[in-house]
Structure formats: C-alpha cells, structure tokens
Design an enzyme around this catalytic site. Sequence first.
Site, short mmCIF file in Angstrom:
data_model
loop_
_atom_site.label_atom_id
_atom_site.label_comp_id
_atom_site.label_asym_id
_atom_site.label_seq_id
_atom_site.Cartn_x
_atom_site.Cartn_y
_atom_site.Cartn_z
N SER A 1 -87.49 -24.44 73.85
CA SER A 1 -88.42 -25.53 73.54
C SER A 1 -87.62 -26.82 73.50
O SER A 1 -86.39 -26.80 73.43
CB SER A 1 -89.09 -25.29 72.18
OG SER A 1 -89.73 -26.45 71.70
N TYR B 1 -88.78 -23.01 63.15
CA TYR B 1 -88.94 -22.96 64.61
C TYR B 1 -87.76 -23.64 65.29
O TYR B 1 -87.21 -23.13 66.28
CB TYR B 1 -90.25 -23.63 64.99
CG TYR B 1 -90.64 -23.52 66.43
CD1 TYR B 1 -90.80 -22.29 67.04
CD2 TYR B 1 -90.90 -24.67 67.19
CE1 TYR B 1 -91.19 -22.19 68.37
CE2 TYR B 1 -91.30 -24.58 68.51
CZ TYR B 1 -91.44 -23.34 69.10
OH TYR B 1 -91.82 -23.26 70.42
#
Length: 264
Positions: free
Chosen positions: A140, A153
């Site tokens: 990401s 995350y």
Amino acid sequence: MTQLAGKVVWITGASSGIGEALALLASKRGARLVLTARRLPELERVRALCADAQNVALLPADLAAFDAGELTRQAETCFGRIDVLVNNAGISQRSLLKDTEMSVYRRIMELDFFAPVALTRAVLPNMRARGAGHIVMIGSVVSKIGVPLRTGYSAAKHAIAGFTEAAAAELWRDGVRFTLACPGFVRTQVSVNALGASGEKHGVVDEDILKGLSPEQCAEGIWRAVAKDREDVLIAGREHLYVLIKRFAPALFAHVLKRAKATS
C-alpha cells in the site's frame, strides 16, 4: 519477464476489489487461476466472470487461521504447480492508537503480514526446485508512509515492504522474483471493511477512496510491473506526491502529517 499466458496464478483475497480485478485480467491474458477467499459464493461469481472459467479453480480459506503448508499443497494440486503467487488478502484500519485494542493489532498483523509470509515460505520449495517463480506482495502507499488512524495497517504494510526487499535479495539466484505493489486510493470496500478500535467494521467509504483509481486500473498497473519484473511499484494518483515529499523533504512531510485530520 513474467508473462501470464500459460502460467498458474494463485490469488488470495480474490472475491472482490483488486483481487477480483487481477483475476479477471489474468484470465483474459491466458493464465490458469487458483482463487482463494473466505466466501465461496463470491469466488464462484468471480469465476463466472473470467474469460476461461474452466481454467479457474476455487480454494476457499480463512487466512486469519489456516495451515499454510496444507493449503499450498491443495493449491498446487489444482494445476500441478504455482508459477505466480499474489498475496492480496488483507484488512485495513480506521482507529486512533489510544483507542485501539491489542486484539485489533494482532488481527491485522496476522492477516496482512504473517499470512503472506507463511504462503510465501510454503510455495518456495517447488519454485526453487524449478528455478522459476514470482511472488507478488500487495502492499500500500502506507508501506512507504505512516498515516493517522492506520497505525496497525501502516506497521503491517511497512513490514511487508521490508520482508519483500530482503526476500528478493536472497532468492534471485534461485530464479524466484518478487514484486511489491503499493496501491494508493482504489475504489474498493477496503475502508468499509476496515477494523475499528474494538474490531468492528468501519462501515464507511472514505472520500479519498471514492476519488481513487478503479480496481481495473490498479490491476493493469500491477500486472504490467510483474511482466517487467519490477521489484517495487507505486500505483497511485496524487499519493505519489506524499511519497516524494517524504523522500526529499522529510521535515515538511512530518509537519503536514501531524496536522492531518485524524478523526474516524
């Protein structure tokens, strides 16, 4: 060069979003697919959309609690081998550090880091024996920058980035290639399914995601990077700027980030 035609591609998190788009495009380009996700009905829906449904095998599994060795043996049985593994399954977060329970951090790390590491280790023996294979880690933009409301995350995706870089350096002589693909905002259900402070679903589509790339655009960028054997690719719109600012003006980036909106 890793071309998809004739390859056996195993995709996790294949029932929606980026995983689904990767599957449809790979099928169109002549790959045989093994698709994994928790929801069998959704996997069946994706298979029906593929260009060659007869060359799509379904392998439902919950990657939060599984036997990587056994699941890999089942995946390899479908078409005799795995040429490309795409570790796409994962979950995001929308909660402040001060509010987030440790169980949420452990759940994120289990699915976003330990599961792809376990599957990577499990497919390696046969890839090394053949002297060929490609492992795609879906990271990401937060593999490169930490973002408020995403401490867990960000940590998991940073960990995946470090793991992938080190693994690529170790295994290139064995013919095993790695690609870390880092999408920015993509129009998926990632924020809807993201975990809140106590593990509940966030249930909201973030405004930035609504303005993001389509899953199909993201999938095209990922497969293009794989075809070129790129080890690291950022697939994003204006999020490129955040990464550049952090690289070339880290103090400015830190100043801006600390003043970013951090409410869920």
